[in-house]
Scaffold this motif. Structure first.
Motif, PDB file in Angstrom:
ATOM      1  N   GLY A 134       3.314  23.822  -5.547  1.00 42.99           N
ATOM      2  CA  GLY A 134       1.901  23.411  -5.439  1.00 42.99           C
ATOM      3  C   GLY A 134       1.001  24.609  -5.668  1.00 42.99           C
ATOM      4  N   ASP A 135       1.406  25.697  -5.998  1.00 37.72           N
ATOM      5  CA  ASP A 135       0.370  26.893  -6.472  1.00 37.72           C
ATOM      6  C   ASP A 135       0.315  27.062  -7.723  1.00 37.72           C
ATOM      7  N   ARG A 136       0.934  26.361  -8.619  1.00 36.17           N
ATOM      8  CA  ARG A 136       1.294  26.378 -10.042  1.00 36.17           C
ATOM      9  C   ARG A 136       0.348  25.255 -10.600  1.00 36.17           C
ATOM     10  N   LYS A 137      -0.554  25.322 -11.367  1.00 33.59           N
ATOM     11  CA  LYS A 137      -1.537  24.278 -11.779  1.00 33.59           C
ATOM     12  C   LYS A 137      -0.776  23.442 -12.702  1.00 33.59           C
ATOM     13  N   GLN A 140       1.203  20.813 -10.819  1.00 30.35           N
ATOM     14  CA  GLN A 140       0.401  19.580 -10.192  1.00 30.35           C
ATOM     15  C   GLN A 140      -0.084  18.555 -11.435  1.00 30.35           C
TER      16      GLN A 140
ATOM     17  N   ILE B  84      -1.294  13.564  -4.517  1.00 30.28           N
ATOM     18  CA  ILE B  84      -1.621  13.995  -5.804  1.00 30.28           C
ATOM     19  C   ILE B  84      -2.949  14.534  -5.992  1.00 30.28           C
ATOM     20  N   MET B  87      -4.466  17.119  -3.782  1.00 27.39           N
ATOM     21  CA  MET B  87      -3.987  18.351  -4.175  1.00 27.39           C
ATOM     22  C   MET B  87      -4.772  18.888  -5.427  1.00 27.39           C
ATOM     23  N   MET B  88      -5.173  17.987  -6.273  1.00 29.24           N
ATOM     24  CA  MET B  88      -6.020  18.170  -7.507  1.00 29.24           C
ATOM     25  C   MET B  88      -7.380  18.488  -7.071  1.00 29.24           C
ATOM     26  N   LYS B  91      -7.746  21.754  -5.783  1.00 28.10           N
ATOM     27  CA  LYS B  91      -7.695  23.171  -7.105  1.00 28.10           C
ATOM     28  C   LYS B  91      -9.045  23.007  -7.715  1.00 28.10           C
ATOM     29  N   TRP B 100      -7.890  17.739 -16.346  1.00 30.93           N
ATOM     30  CA  TRP B 100      -6.558  18.092 -16.268  1.00 30.93           C
ATOM     31  C   TRP B 100      -5.609  17.789 -17.797  1.00 30.93           C
TER      32      TRP B 100
END
Lengths: 445, 105
Positions: A134-137, A140, B84, B87-88, B91, B100
């Motif tokens: 989860g910490d790597r873009k 994701q 998902i 999560m996006m 960020k 993305w």
């Protein structure tokens, strides 16, 4: 049925892994469960119901999938948490086991609804696993792309299934031959849906992004598992459908797949993307086996799938080891690997040579079988395209072979954890086993 | 003759094909992740409509049971999809798919 029940129970145990006592027993219990799951096939073999058929195809492809996941479970268990903790990532392991249950079901269906459920049981854990860093873009983004494209692909598969039902009034393949336009359209859409999973052009656009974004341990495992499962499902599908409906389309896809995969792989600098494109090319070679379906098709696709899985697992294990030693997964990171660790270099060279198709490694026999199949089908044009593609493949794989023996970026030796050593040794033993006893895999069908 | 059979079966086929294509176009055109998910649901609805209509014509219940399976799988898929997306959103504070596109090559 026993195998899928056992895997589901193991998956539930894994989900509760953080809370359970006797955590040390988790890995032995899981591996024992895999062995039992494979033995489970023998107790009910062959079993044919209206929903499932556990036959020789499901037993052999299922065995390969269980070995793939078994090895990956060992390496992932040793990797520790994906976020640098010390606890093994039980949730990740549980999802891997659930996905394997889906893979086993993908080669053991006889009702189209079960095939759809199998594809989803395989896919939904994969969407999560691809995004599990989860910490790597990048992780994701890969998960997002895989999820959206995968969901559309399952819709297309389902629409094909509904059209097939509308045309024939049945969910069983082979029971009724679709002579109507609607039924034939349904067959093609279903093949498209499964080809998406296999990474066949023009449904390949997710492959490089997902391979690059996913955590490396997961990439190798899913590359091997999904390809074996998808081609197992295709083997079961196309055998019972009339060739005139899908033959030309599949031939076009095979030619496009191997050519595009190889051409795009040549100029890649990132190792994971290079292997993704070469994986696309391998999917093209495997599609050739169905043109047309003969009695040797199943043996060829099984042997090709097994050797591809072995090579891919070996290659990605080495890439993961490289990444852990602090390098990024580029082709240049391979420089000087021979001085840093000889055993890892041996595994790397054997795996890459096998993927390239150099004798006496299993990949060579797999490619030989494919070529023999094309020769027997009397497609001279197809034969030349295939042969040229093999040559292009050898070109870019040889770059990967030579780099470990050139001057390195880093001189410090690569240290492996205990479980990684176990994984590397098992992969080496399996590769040598396939070199010495290829008839073990070739004579099952 | 039931009320279902007063409508020719081709009409159901055409209707569900149109709904499916609208959903597919939506997936290709819309840039908001949530809208894309809704378009995927629309494609699934087209499939379910087709299955239910033809299960009436063939007087066969297996397609109706298949629809229940599809609903359950769709729910599971949406659950994963929403995770998902969230999560996006954490960020980048947006669920625009154009933000993305970094993995290329």
């Amino acid at each position: 049925m026993y195998s899928i029940i056992i895997l589901t129970v193991l998956g539930i145990i894994g989900m509760l892994g953080d809370m359970l006592p006797l955590k040390r027993l988790f890995l032995p219990v899981t591996l024992l469960g895999f062995a039992l799951a494979w033995l489970g096939y023998f107790f009910e073999f062959p079993m044919h119901t209206s929903l499932f058929s556990f036959d020789l195809i499901s037993m052999c492809f299922g065995g390969v999938m269980l070995v793939i996941t078994g090895i990956s479970v060992i390496t992932v268990y040793g990797y520790g948490s994906f976020k640098h903790g010390s606890e093994p990532p039980y949730t990740v392991l549980a999802l891997m086991i659930f996905a394997t249950a889906g893979g086993l079901l993908m080669v053991a269906w006889s009702h189209l609804m079960m095939l759809f459920l199998a594809i989803e049981i395989l896919s939904i854990p994969l969407y999560v696993l691809v995004g599990s860093q989860g910490d790597r873009k990048a992780s994701q983004e890969a998960s997002l792309k895989y999820f959206l494209l995968g969901a559309v692909a399952s819709c297309i598969f389902l629409f094909g299934m509904a059209l097939y039902y509308a045309g024939t009034g049945s969910f069983l393949l082979g029971a009724v031959h679709p002579h109507s336009l609607v039924g034939s359209a349904g067959v093609l859409l279903m093949i498209a849906g499964v080809c998406f999973k296999a990474g066949v052009v023009p449904f390949h656009s997710w492959v490089p992004d997902v391979y690059e974004g996913a955590p490396t341990v997961i990439t190798g495992w899913m590359a091997a598992l999904v390809k074996v499962a998808a081609f197992g499902a295709l083997t079961k599908m196309v055998g019972s459908l009339s060739y005139s409906v899908w033959g030309l389309e599949v031939m076009g896809m095979a030619v496009l797949t191997m050519t595009l995969g190889n051409v795009l792989a040549v100029q890649q600098g990132s190792l994971k993307r290079l292997l993704a494109y070469s994986g696309i090319a391998h999917a093209g070679y495997m599609l050739l086996v169905f043109l047309p379906v003969t009695e040797t098709s199943i043996t060829t696709v099984f042997f090709y799938g097994a050797s591809y899985a072995l090579g891919t697992l070996g290659v990605f294990t080495v890439i993961h080891i490289l990444e852990q030693s602090g390098l990024s997964a580029t082709v240049d990171a391979l420089r000087g690997l021979f001085k840093r660790n000889k055993t890892v270099t041996l595994l790397w060279c054997l795996s890459v040579l096998s993927l390239a198709g150099i004798p006496p490694l299993p990949g060579f026999f797999a490619k030989l079988l494919v070529l023999m199949h094309v020769v027997k089908a009397h497609h001279s044009g197809l034969l030349w395209v295939t042969f040229l593609n093999f040559l292009v493949g050898v070109y870019y794989y040889f770059r990967l072979i030579l780099y470990p023996f050139t001057g390195g970026l880093s001189e410090e030796s690569v240290v492996l954890s205990v479980w990684q050593k176990v994984g590397v040794v098992i992969l080496l033993i399996l590769t040598w086993g396939a070199v010495l006893f290829p008839e073990f895999l070739l004579s099952v069908f | 003759m039931t009320y279902l059979e007063t409508i020719p079966s081709e009409w159901y086929l055409i209707l569900s094909a149109i709904v499916f294509c609208i959903g597919l176009c939506g997936v290709l055109i819309r840039r908001n992740a949530m809208s894309v998910l809704m378009c995927i649901e629309m494609m699934l609805n087209a499939v379910m409509l087709l299955l239910v209509a033809f299960s009436g014509y063939y007087r066969d219940f297996s397609a109706q049971i298949a629809v229940f399976f599809i609903m359950i799988v769709a729910a599971a898929e949406v659950a994963v999809g929403l995770v998902i997306f969230s999560m996006m959103f954490k960020k980048t504070s947006s669920i625009d798919l154009d933000d993305w596109g970094h993995l290329k090559g």
